[in-house]
Design an enzyme around this catalytic site. Structure first.
Site, PDB file in Angstrom:
ATOM      1  N   GLY A  71       1.222  -1.057   0.237  1.00 35.08           N
ATOM      2  CA  GLY A  71       0.193   0.179  -0.291  1.00 35.08           C
ATOM      3  C   GLY A  71       0.809   0.808   0.392  1.00 35.08           C
ATOM      4  O   GLY A  71       0.141   2.337   0.060  1.00 35.08           O
ATOM      5  N   SER A  72       2.155   0.925  -0.651  1.00 37.74           N
ATOM      6  CA  SER A  72       2.932   2.818  -0.328  1.00 37.74           C
ATOM      7  C   SER A  72       1.562   3.779  -2.104  1.00 37.74           C
ATOM      8  O   SER A  72       2.220   4.722  -1.168  1.00 37.74           O
ATOM      9  CB  SER A  72       4.213   2.746  -1.291  1.00 37.74           C
ATOM     10  OG  SER A  72       4.236   2.065  -2.560  1.00 37.74           O
ATOM     11  N   ASN A  73       1.512   2.804  -2.853  1.00 39.95           N
ATOM     12  CA  ASN A  73       0.686   4.137  -3.510  1.00 39.95           C
ATOM     13  C   ASN A  73      -0.770   4.035  -2.246  1.00 39.95           C
ATOM     14  O   ASN A  73      -1.039   5.485  -3.006  1.00 39.95           O
ATOM     15  CB  ASN A  73      -0.110   3.560  -5.383  1.00 39.95           C
ATOM     16  CG  ASN A  73       1.019   3.802  -5.589  1.00 39.95           C
ATOM     17  OD1 ASN A  73       1.692   4.349  -6.392  1.00 39.95           O
ATOM     18  ND2 ASN A  73       1.912   2.143  -6.121  1.00 39.95           N
ATOM     19  N   HIS A 113       0.344   0.759 -12.600  1.00 40.47           N
ATOM     20  CA  HIS A 113       1.216  -0.141 -13.691  1.00 40.47           C
ATOM     21  C   HIS A 113       2.773   0.076 -13.337  1.00 40.47           C
ATOM     22  O   HIS A 113       3.192   1.560 -14.312  1.00 40.47           O
ATOM     23  CB  HIS A 113       0.869  -1.148 -14.834  1.00 40.47           C
ATOM     24  CG  HIS A 113       1.768  -2.193 -15.295  1.00 40.47           C
ATOM     25  ND1 HIS A 113       1.276  -2.668 -14.910  1.00 40.47           N
ATOM     26  CD2 HIS A 113       2.270  -2.211 -16.027  1.00 40.47           C
ATOM     27  CE1 HIS A 113       2.164  -4.414 -15.798  1.00 40.47           C
ATOM     28  NE2 HIS A 113       3.059  -3.078 -16.142  1.00 40.47           N
ATOM     29  N   ARG A 163     -15.213 -16.013  -9.591  1.00 39.53           N
ATOM     30  CA  ARG A 163     -14.807 -14.064  -9.842  1.00 39.53           C
ATOM     31  C   ARG A 163     -15.892 -14.068  -9.741  1.00 39.53           C
ATOM     32  O   ARG A 163     -15.653 -12.174  -9.198  1.00 39.53           O
ATOM     33  CB  ARG A 163     -13.466 -13.864 -11.439  1.00 39.53           C
ATOM     34  CG  ARG A 163     -12.356 -13.994 -11.374  1.00 39.53           C
ATOM     35  CD  ARG A 163     -11.311 -13.482 -12.542  1.00 39.53           C
ATOM     36  NE  ARG A 163     -10.609 -14.260 -13.420  1.00 39.53           N
ATOM     37  CZ  ARG A 163      -9.245 -13.924 -12.497  1.00 39.53           C
ATOM     38  NH1 ARG A 163      -9.151 -12.935 -11.425  1.00 39.53           N
ATOM     39  NH2 ARG A 163      -7.889 -14.504 -13.045  1.00 39.53           N
ATOM     40  N   ASP A 180      -4.298  -5.360 -18.313  1.00 41.90           N
ATOM     41  CA  ASP A 180      -3.932  -4.101 -18.121  1.00 41.90           C
ATOM     42  C   ASP A 180      -3.477  -3.175 -20.306  1.00 41.90           C
ATOM     43  O   ASP A 180      -2.761  -2.712 -20.224  1.00 41.90           O
ATOM     44  CB  ASP A 180      -2.374  -4.438 -17.880  1.00 41.90           C
ATOM     45  CG  ASP A 180      -2.180  -4.313 -16.802  1.00 41.90           C
ATOM     46  OD1 ASP A 180      -2.613  -4.327 -15.594  1.00 41.90           O
ATOM     47  OD2 ASP A 180      -0.608  -5.764 -16.379  1.00 41.90           O
ATOM     48  N   ARG A 231      -5.733  -8.741  -8.987  1.00 45.43           N
ATOM     49  CA  ARG A 231      -7.000  -9.460  -9.681  1.00 45.43           C
ATOM     50  C   ARG A 231      -7.087  -8.675 -10.713  1.00 45.43           C
ATOM     51  O   ARG A 231      -7.333  -7.916 -10.778  1.00 45.43           O
ATOM     52  CB  ARG A 231      -7.457  -9.601  -8.527  1.00 45.43           C
ATOM     53  CG  ARG A 231      -7.316 -10.143  -7.234  1.00 45.43           C
ATOM     54  CD  ARG A 231      -6.938 -11.251  -7.357  1.00 45.43           C
ATOM     55  NE  ARG A 231      -8.180 -12.518  -7.293  1.00 45.43           N
ATOM     56  CZ  ARG A 231      -7.552 -13.563  -7.944  1.00 45.43           C
ATOM     57  NH1 ARG A 231      -6.533 -14.235  -7.582  1.00 45.43           N
ATOM     58  NH2 ARG A 231      -8.133 -14.685  -7.850  1.00 45.43           N
ATOM     59  N   VAL A 232      -7.177  -9.490 -11.859  1.00 47.95           N
ATOM     60  CA  VAL A 232      -8.023  -9.172 -13.016  1.00 47.95           C
ATOM     61  C   VAL A 232      -9.839  -8.721 -12.184  1.00 47.95           C
ATOM     62  O   VAL A 232     -10.374 -10.004 -12.100  1.00 47.95           O
ATOM     63  CB  VAL A 232      -7.703 -10.092 -14.273  1.00 47.95           C
ATOM     64  CG1 VAL A 232      -8.497 -10.552 -15.092  1.00 47.95           C
ATOM     65  CG2 VAL A 232      -6.255 -10.446 -14.493  1.00 47.95           C
ATOM     66  N   GLU A 255       5.536   6.648  -9.567  1.00 45.96           N
ATOM     67  CA  GLU A 255       4.433   6.439  -9.530  1.00 45.96           C
ATOM     68  C   GLU A 255       3.363   7.126  -7.999  1.00 45.96           C
ATOM     69  O   GLU A 255       2.068   7.412  -8.041  1.00 45.96           O
ATOM     70  CB  GLU A 255       4.004   5.095  -9.349  1.00 45.96           C
ATOM     71  CG  GLU A 255       4.242   4.075  -8.734  1.00 45.96           C
ATOM     72  CD  GLU A 255       3.802   2.833  -9.249  1.00 45.96           C
ATOM     73  OE1 GLU A 255       3.853   1.767  -7.631  1.00 45.96           O
ATOM     74  OE2 GLU A 255       3.284   2.019  -9.719  1.00 45.96           O
TER      75      GLU A 255
END
Ligand code: GAR
Length: 205
Positions: free
Chosen positions: A11-13, A109, A65, A145, A91-92, A174
Site C-alpha cells: 500500500g505505498s501507493n 502499472h 471471479r 493492463d 486481481r484481474v 508513481e
C-alpha cells in the site's frame, strides 16, 4: 467524487493517495473506502492510521471471479463509491465489474505499457534488457493492463538493476503520478476519445 482504493499488498501507493488527500492535493477526490483482497496486509494498517474504513474481501472465499466481484460491488455501493483506484491490486477484473464504472477506474502499472503487462513487470523489463522503463496510469477495462493510457513517466534502468531496485525507483515516480491523475479524473479533466486520453483545462473565463 468518492473513490474506493483497491489494494493487495504494502500500500505505498495508497499512502501517497492518503497523504495527497490530507494535504488537499487530491481534491475534489475523496477516499471513501479501502478494500483488500488479502487479509493482514500493510495497506489495511495504513488505511486505519488515516481513519479510513478498510475491508477485506478475500477472493479465496469465492468459488469464482463473478462471486468475488459481486461482493466487491456490494461493498462499494454501500460506501456510495463513484470511482475506483487500483493501487497494487493484483486481481484481474471482468466486464461485470469494469462496466459498472466506465472510465472511472484507474490503475498504476510499473512499466511503459503496452510493454510488460502482468504481475511481473519490473522483472520482465530487467530480463528483457530495456534501458528505459517507467510508470503507466491507465483506465481499466476488462483487458489485462490494456485500457486507454492516461499518463506515463519514464524511469531509467541502471546497470546492475534487479527487479526490486528498478521497482523501487519506479515507485518513487508513481507515488507522484497516481495522485495527480486521480485529482484530474475527479476534476473532470480527462477526456477519452477512442483510446486517446487528453487532459483538458477548465480555465475560468
Ligand atoms: C505498484 O508498484 C504497482 O504499480 C504494482 O504493484 C505495486 C504495488 O505496490 N502493480 C502492478 O504490478 C499491477 N500489475 P504498493 O502496494 O506498495 O502500492
Amino acid at each position: 467524487m468518492r473513490f474506493a482504493v483497491l489494494v493487495s499488498g504494502s500500500g505505498s501507493n495508497l499512502l501517497a493517495l492518503l497523504e495527497a488527500e490530507r494535504s488537499g492535493a487530491l481534491a475534489p477526490a475523496q477516499i471513501a473506502v479501502v478494500v483488500s483482497n488479502r487479509p493482514g496486509v500493510l495497506a489495511l494498517e495504513r488505511a486505519a492510521t488515516f481513519g479510513k474504513p478498510a475491508h477485506v474481501v478475500d477472493h479465496r472465499a469465492y468459488s469464482d471471479r463473478l462471486g468475488f466481484e459481486r461482493a466487491l460491488l456490494d461493498l462499494l455501493q454501500l460506501h456510495q463509491v463513484e470511482a475506483v483506484v487500483l493501487a497494487g491490486f493484483m486481481r484481474v477484473l471482468t466486464a461485470q465489474f469494469t462496466d459498472r464504472f466506465p472510465l472511472r477506474i484507474v490503475n498504476t502499472h510499473p512499466s511503459l505499457l503496452p510493454a510488460f503487462p502482468g504481475a511481473h513487470a519490473t522483472a520482465d523489463a530487467v530480463a528483457h534488457g530495456v534501458k528505459v522503463s517507467g510508470v503507466t496510469v491507465h483506465f481499466v477495462d476488462a483487458t489485462l493492463d490494456g485500457g486507454p493510457i492516461i499518463a506515463q513517466r519514464t524511469v531509467p534502468v541502471e546497470d546492475g538493476d534487479d527487479a526490486t531496485s528498478l521497482h523501487r525507483r519506479i515507485q518513487r515516480v508513481e507515488h507522484q503520478l497516481l495522485p495527480e491523475v486521480v485529482a484530474q479524473l475527479a476534476r473532470g479533466q480527462l477526456l477519452c476519445e477512442g483510446r486517446v486520453v487528453r487532459q483538458v483545462h477548465h480555465d475560468a473565463q
